[in-house]
Enzyme design. Structure first.
Site, mmCIF file in Angstrom:
data_model
loop_
_atom_site.group_PDB
_atom_site.id
_atom_site.type_symbol
_atom_site.label_atom_id
_atom_site.label_comp_id
_atom_site.label_asym_id
_atom_site.label_seq_id
_atom_site.Cartn_x
_atom_site.Cartn_y
_atom_site.Cartn_z
ATOM 1 C CB ALA A 69 -0.894 -0.004 1.238
ATOM 2 N NE ARG A 112 4.208 10.258 5.621
ATOM 3 C CZ ARG A 112 4.959 10.842 4.678
ATOM 4 N NH1 ARG A 112 6.197 10.464 4.490
ATOM 5 N NH2 ARG A 112 4.473 11.795 3.926
ATOM 6 C CB SER A 126 2.065 -7.195 -3.086
ATOM 7 O OG SER A 126 1.095 -6.739 -3.997
ATOM 8 N NE ARG A 127 -4.425 -8.543 -2.226
ATOM 9 C CZ ARG A 127 -5.446 -7.873 -1.706
ATOM 10 N NH1 ARG A 127 -6.573 -8.514 -1.461
ATOM 11 N NH2 ARG A 127 -5.352 -6.588 -1.440
ATOM 12 C CG HIS A 184 -8.426 -2.910 7.391
ATOM 13 N ND1 HIS A 184 -8.405 -1.679 7.993
ATOM 14 C CD2 HIS A 184 -7.619 -2.802 6.302
ATOM 15 C CE1 HIS A 184 -7.612 -0.857 7.306
ATOM 16 N NE2 HIS A 184 -7.136 -1.517 6.275
ATOM 17 C CE LYS A 203 -7.267 5.910 8.775
ATOM 18 N NZ LYS A 203 -7.038 6.331 7.348
ATOM 19 N NE ARG A 256 -5.969 7.403 0.625
ATOM 20 C CZ ARG A 256 -4.904 8.047 1.056
ATOM 21 N NH1 ARG A 256 -4.902 9.341 1.158
ATOM 22 N NH2 ARG A 256 -3.835 7.374 1.419
ATOM 23 C CG ASP A 300 -8.204 8.494 3.551
ATOM 24 O OD1 ASP A 300 -7.401 7.723 4.105
ATOM 25 O OD2 ASP A 300 -7.856 9.299 2.683
HETATM 26 N N1 LIG Z 1 -1.791 5.944 9.313
HETATM 27 C C1 LIG Z 1 -1.828 6.786 8.297
HETATM 28 O O1 LIG Z 1 -1.273 7.889 8.323
HETATM 29 C C2 LIG Z 1 -2.551 6.378 7.054
HETATM 30 C C3 LIG Z 1 -2.475 7.186 5.910
HETATM 31 C C4 LIG Z 1 -3.097 6.738 4.739
HETATM 32 C C5 LIG Z 1 -3.810 5.555 4.736
HETATM 33 N N2 LIG Z 1 -3.896 4.818 5.891
HETATM 34 C C6 LIG Z 1 -4.635 3.545 5.904
HETATM 35 O O2 LIG Z 1 -3.761 2.591 5.341
HETATM 36 C C7 LIG Z 1 -4.483 1.653 4.561
HETATM 37 C C8 LIG Z 1 -3.933 1.685 3.151
HETATM 38 O O3 LIG Z 1 -4.187 2.961 2.575
HETATM 39 P P1 LIG Z 1 -3.433 3.383 1.206
HETATM 40 O O4 LIG Z 1 -4.063 4.627 0.723
HETATM 41 O O5 LIG Z 1 -1.982 3.325 1.437
HETATM 42 O O6 LIG Z 1 -3.937 2.169 0.296
HETATM 43 P P2 LIG Z 1 -3.596 1.708 -1.162
HETATM 44 O O7 LIG Z 1 -2.328 2.297 -1.670
HETATM 45 O O8 LIG Z 1 -4.836 1.865 -1.974
HETATM 46 O O9 LIG Z 1 -3.351 0.150 -0.932
HETATM 47 C C9 LIG Z 1 -4.306 -0.665 -0.317
HETATM 48 C C10 LIG Z 1 -4.161 -2.077 -0.872
HETATM 49 O O10 LIG Z 1 -4.612 -2.098 -2.219
HETATM 50 C C11 LIG Z 1 -3.732 -2.848 -3.019
HETATM 51 N N3 LIG Z 1 -3.238 -1.925 -4.070
HETATM 52 C C12 LIG Z 1 -2.378 -0.881 -3.934
HETATM 53 N N4 LIG Z 1 -2.163 -0.265 -5.104
HETATM 54 C C13 LIG Z 1 -2.892 -0.946 -6.015
HETATM 55 C C14 LIG Z 1 -3.098 -0.807 -7.410
HETATM 56 N N5 LIG Z 1 -2.464 0.133 -8.115
HETATM 57 N N6 LIG Z 1 -3.936 -1.677 -8.009
HETATM 58 C C15 LIG Z 1 -4.556 -2.644 -7.334
HETATM 59 N N7 LIG Z 1 -4.400 -2.837 -5.997
HETATM 60 C C16 LIG Z 1 -3.587 -1.995 -5.347
HETATM 61 C C17 LIG Z 1 -2.593 -3.345 -2.137
HETATM 62 O O11 LIG Z 1 -2.741 -4.726 -1.845
HETATM 63 P P3 LIG Z 1 -1.778 -5.753 -2.624
HETATM 64 O O12 LIG Z 1 -0.405 -5.222 -2.498
HETATM 65 O O13 LIG Z 1 -1.984 -7.062 -1.955
HETATM 66 O O14 LIG Z 1 -2.273 -5.739 -4.048
HETATM 67 C C18 LIG Z 1 -2.722 -2.542 -0.879
HETATM 68 O O15 LIG Z 1 -2.419 -3.258 0.276
HETATM 69 C C19 LIG Z 1 -5.948 2.062 4.649
HETATM 70 O O16 LIG Z 1 -6.565 1.306 5.647
HETATM 71 C C20 LIG Z 1 -5.896 3.529 5.058
HETATM 72 O O17 LIG Z 1 -7.036 3.917 5.809
HETATM 73 C C21 LIG Z 1 -3.265 5.201 7.017
#
Ligand SMILES: NC(=O)c1ccc[n+]([C@@H]2O[C@H](COP(=O)([O-])OP(=O)(O)OC[C@H]3O[C@@H](n4cnc5c(N)ncnc54)[C@H](OP(=O)(O)O)[C@@H]3O)[C@@H](O)[C@H]2O)c1
Length: 337
Positions: A15, A20, A38-39, A85, A103, A171, A185
């Site tokens: 992701a 971070r 990753s898948r 999740h 989260k 998102r 988010d």
């Molecule tokens: N703590 C913080 O500051 C913070 C900030 C932002 C987000 N978050 C949280 O972290 C989590 C991930 O958020 P994110 O925005 O980083 O998610 P994201 O990049 O969309 O990734 C989420 C999942 O989607 C799959 N993925 C990623 N890019 C892809 C693509 N181009 N095509 C198809 N599948 C894809 C990945 O699984 P695979 O690798 O298995 O395919 C990945 O684990 C969420 O729960 C979010 O609420 C936390």
């Protein structure tokens, strides 16, 4: 027998947020990153090359099952999409892994119940990844409140907003019920923080939102009623200028923090005042709340302690969000829980 002092971590999902968390796991005192999976073929290796280019020996896996079944791994960081999740946390738990779930922990309180039941059955620790709670600036605010500097907390206002970059528009590609939009988010933070300074649970919520055509919210505001005339107001948006702040008003004064969900480079700062005429601005040392979160969860595993963010907190936050979603739909006040 020597006592274990380091937790071996695996990351389940390539992701974006690994930008971070991956360096935080690598840098945390009590952590050792073993693998990322990753898948999507090649995505784990790409993530490692991007966020840990100088680290040797971390495995990049193209099959999550290999991560789940790796006996070397103690704990899993789960940053998959919000709606995945619960399913993947339970899979990891059933493989005997402790799980730090990004989260929101899940999209429904009943899914959180299922995760808790599984964690009890397999005797593993689980925590929701609200990293900001580990930043010392909020402990300083809590200390001021405990020392009665502002009297009894009566009102809290939280705000999290920024202009969403086009690259992140995915998102809002799913509706609220599927885990998309600002609510899941950034709203979950604004609501979590709004709840943090009251010693009692919120009893009702009122919320309104601007929804995109597909049902994802892009801007939202609302109030939480804590009873006895105590309220929190929250607003969050993907379409407003950047703010990351809270204000707490007590019976004798107030406290403000404008670096709540701190970005790298933010200088943490809080300010407070009292009706007695005191006024103070405090700058705190920069801190990496992601690494502090990882270290805290690791310590809980190593010393069999209860994580700071427990299931009751995750459930209360989720129930509050569920009430807000219901209020957005019905246009009326909704009782929580
Ligand atoms: N703590 C913080 O500051 C913070 C900030 C932002 C987000 N978050 C949280 O972290 C989590 C991930 O958020 P994110 O925005 O980083 O998610 P994201 O990049 O969309 O990734 C989420 C999942 O989607 C799959 N993925 C990623 N890019 C892809 C693509 N181009 N095509 C198809 N599948 C894809 C990945 O699984 P695979 O690798 O298995 O395919 C990945 O684990 C969420 O729960 C979010 O609420 C936390």
């Amino acid at each position: 027998m020597t006592q274990q002092t380091t937790i071996n971590w695996g990351i389940l999902g390539a992701a974006r947020i690994n930008q971070r968390l991956l360096p935080a796991i690598v840098s945390a005192q009590n952590a050792n990153l073993v693998a990322i999976a990753s898948r999507r073929p090649g995505a784990a290796a790409e993530t490692l090359a991007q966020y840990a280019p100088n680290q040797q020996g971390i495995h990049a896996l193209d099959d999550p099952q290999l991560l789940l079944t790796d006996p070397e791994i103690d704990a899993i960081y789960l940053p998959m999409a919000n709606e995945e999740h619960a399913e993947w946390a339970i899979k990891a738990i059933e493989h005997g892994k402790h799980v730090l779930i990004e989260k929101p922990m899940a999209l429904t309180a009943s899914d959180i119940d299922a995760i808790e039941t599984a964690s009890q059955r397999f005797n593993v620790k689980v925590m929701e990844g609200f990293m900001y709670r580990f930043h010392p600036q909020h402990q300083r605010v809590r200390d001021l409140i405990e020392q009665q500097v502002i009297g009894e907390v009566r009102s809290v206002r939280t705000c999290f907003a920024f202009m969403m970059k086009p690259a992140r528009l995915y998102r809002i590609g799913r509706n609220i019920q599927q885990g998309g939009g600002a609510m899941w988010d950034i709203g979950c933070y604004a609501i979590h923080t709004a709840r943090m300074f009251f010693n009692q649970p919120a009893i009702a919520a009122n919320a309104q939102a601007k929804l995109a055509e597909n049902g994802a919210d892009t801007s939202c505001c609302g109030t939480l009623d804590f009873g006895e005339g105590k309220y929190a107001q929250f607003d969050f948006s993907f379409e407003h200028a950047r703010r990351s702040e809270y204000e707490i008003i007590g019976s004798k004064g107030g406290i403000k923090c404008a670096t709540v969900w701190a970005m790298p480079g933010d200088i943490p700062q809080i300010s407070w005042w009292t009706e007695a005429g005191e006024e103070k601005v405090e700058q705190l040392a920069a801190a990496n709340h992601f690494a502090l979160e990882i270290e805290h969860f690791g310590e809980c595993i190593l010393h069999d302690r209860q994580p700071l963010l427990d299931f009751a907190d995750a459930r209360a936050n989720c129930q509050t969000i569920e009430a807000c979603l219901e209020s957005i739909k019905s246009g009326s006040r909704v009782r929580i829980g």
